[in-house]
Design a protein around this motif. Sequence first.
Motif, PDB file in Angstrom:
ATOM      1  N   ASN A  67       5.742   1.285  17.665  1.00 40.92           N
ATOM      2  CA  ASN A  67       4.835   1.378  16.529  1.00 40.92           C
ATOM      3  C   ASN A  67       3.460   0.870  16.948  1.00 40.92           C
ATOM      4  OD1 ASN A  67       3.512   0.332  13.867  1.00 40.92           O
ATOM      5  ND2 ASN A  67       5.190   1.630  13.188  1.00 40.92           N
ATOM      6  N   GLN A  94       1.373  -0.827  15.548  1.00 42.88           N
ATOM      7  CA  GLN A  94       1.070  -2.180  15.104  1.00 42.88           C
ATOM      8  C   GLN A  94       1.654  -3.252  16.038  1.00 42.88           C
ATOM      9  OE1 GLN A  94       2.189  -2.662  10.928  1.00 42.88           O
ATOM     10  NE2 GLN A  94       1.792  -0.500  10.567  1.00 42.88           N
ATOM     11  N   ASN A  95       2.531  -2.838  16.949  1.00 36.87           N
ATOM     12  CA  ASN A  95       3.197  -3.804  17.826  1.00 36.87           C
ATOM     13  C   ASN A  95       2.288  -4.293  18.948  1.00 36.87           C
ATOM     14  OD1 ASN A  95       5.578  -3.571  16.374  1.00 36.87           O
ATOM     15  ND2 ASN A  95       6.513  -2.106  17.794  1.00 36.87           N
ATOM     16  N   TYR A 152       1.498  -2.192  22.535  1.00 33.63           N
ATOM     17  CA  TYR A 152       1.653  -0.749  22.303  1.00 33.63           C
ATOM     18  C   TYR A 152       0.704   0.052  23.201  1.00 33.63           C
ATOM     19  CZ  TYR A 152       0.968   3.778  20.064  1.00 33.63           C
ATOM     20  OH  TYR A 152       0.851   5.117  19.833  1.00 33.63           O
ATOM     21  N   LYS A 171       8.045  -3.940  15.151  1.00 37.17           N
ATOM     22  CA  LYS A 171       8.639  -2.905  14.296  1.00 37.17           C
ATOM     23  C   LYS A 171       9.064  -1.707  15.146  1.00 37.17           C
ATOM     24  CE  LYS A 171       7.385  -0.157  10.180  1.00 37.17           C
ATOM     25  NZ  LYS A 171       6.307   0.108   9.203  1.00 37.17           N
ATOM     26  N   SER A 191       4.401   5.841  12.357  1.00 36.26           N
ATOM     27  CA  SER A 191       3.209   5.061  12.642  1.00 36.26           C
ATOM     28  C   SER A 191       2.301   4.893  11.434  1.00 36.26           C
ATOM     29  CB  SER A 191       2.412   5.710  13.791  1.00 36.26           C
ATOM     30  OG  SER A 191       1.896   6.973  13.389  1.00 36.26           O
ATOM     31  N   GLU A 200       3.696   1.733   6.060  1.00 38.81           N
ATOM     32  CA  GLU A 200       3.321   0.323   5.964  1.00 38.81           C
ATOM     33  C   GLU A 200       4.514  -0.570   6.318  1.00 38.81           C
ATOM     34  OE1 GLU A 200       0.359  -0.926   5.458  1.00 38.81           O
ATOM     35  OE2 GLU A 200      -0.497   1.085   5.314  1.00 38.81           O
TER      36      GLU A 200
END
Length: 359
Positions: A284, A286-287, A290, A332, A356, A359
């Motif tokens: 993801n 947000q990780n 990434y 996530k 992706s 939320e």
Amino acid sequence: MKMILRSILLLLSIALVTACKDKKKEVETQMAEVEATVPTVRFVKDLEHKKIAVFLNGTLFTNYIYDGSTPKPVLYPLITRSGKTLTRGFPFEPRPGERVDHPHHVGLWFNYGNVNGLDFWNNSFAIPEDKKDAYGTIVPEQIVSLDSVNGILTTKSLWQSPDGVDLIEETTRFYFSEIGNTRQIDRVATLKALEDVEFKDNKEGMLGVRVARQLEMPSDKPDIFTDANGIATEVKALDNSGVTGNYLTSEGKTGDDAWGTRAKWTTLYGTMNKEPVSITILDNPQNIGYPTYWHARGYGLFAANPLGQAVFSDGKETLDYKLKKGNSVTFKYRILIHNGTELAKEQLDSTFVNFSKEE
């Protein structure tokens, strides 16, 4: 003329009512189809054996096991909608012809090989007592909630040093679902530092699954596998009958070329009893780290490791991720357990885009 106008208006009103009824029927049909795809999720608690069974539409998908037989909670096994078990049996349920290396590879798990110098990844029942001071344990603390309506299991665990110091509090939400022949797990783990912690760059991490023999890549040579602490396990050559595994990454890397490369997602696919099956892990955006590096081995270890950057880049990158006391970080991932017609790259790309954006 008035009669003609009235007739026209009457016909228009009848047509409008009919159209509304047809539209309503169409919407109701679409809603019924959507509702039919929403799985019934049922959690069954087994307090005696410290596990929670997860059923999708009446059949077992997996168990959340926190019984202490492994020094971390795990999901085991992972079963397709058609009833194929995609995870290795050893050490819980050894099967004839499978490898018995790396006893810490159990089901699907989440931990790391170097947290403040402690190895959480390689800890297992096989570690001698006089060596235990080098290993950390993830201690299940609480089943926070079971939400069968939305298919959510929430848990809390402590990443603990061998002398009982709590380093990290992990709160994890597992979202279980099923669409067609694809069963899905969203694993969202928030790690809160209870002390200053450092995740030193290490190849042993982070979200891992050990797969059944059929999903290994064919190999007929004996090998010796060494963990991060130099402990070697010799594995004799095995029969390759029915061994069909292969990797594909979002960047087009296949087979052994997938290891040590960055990608948004990676899938491991093969056949069981002539049926195509696969496990896919999606990173993801947000990780941390990434797109993640992939610790994807031909012998059946399939792992996403965003924190081992120095190892995978031959020292060109360094992360050594640090988390100050009181701060938190969230990881996530989405895991797809599929049977039937192979998932095309375009389908996985689309799934990743949707994941992706969530939320």
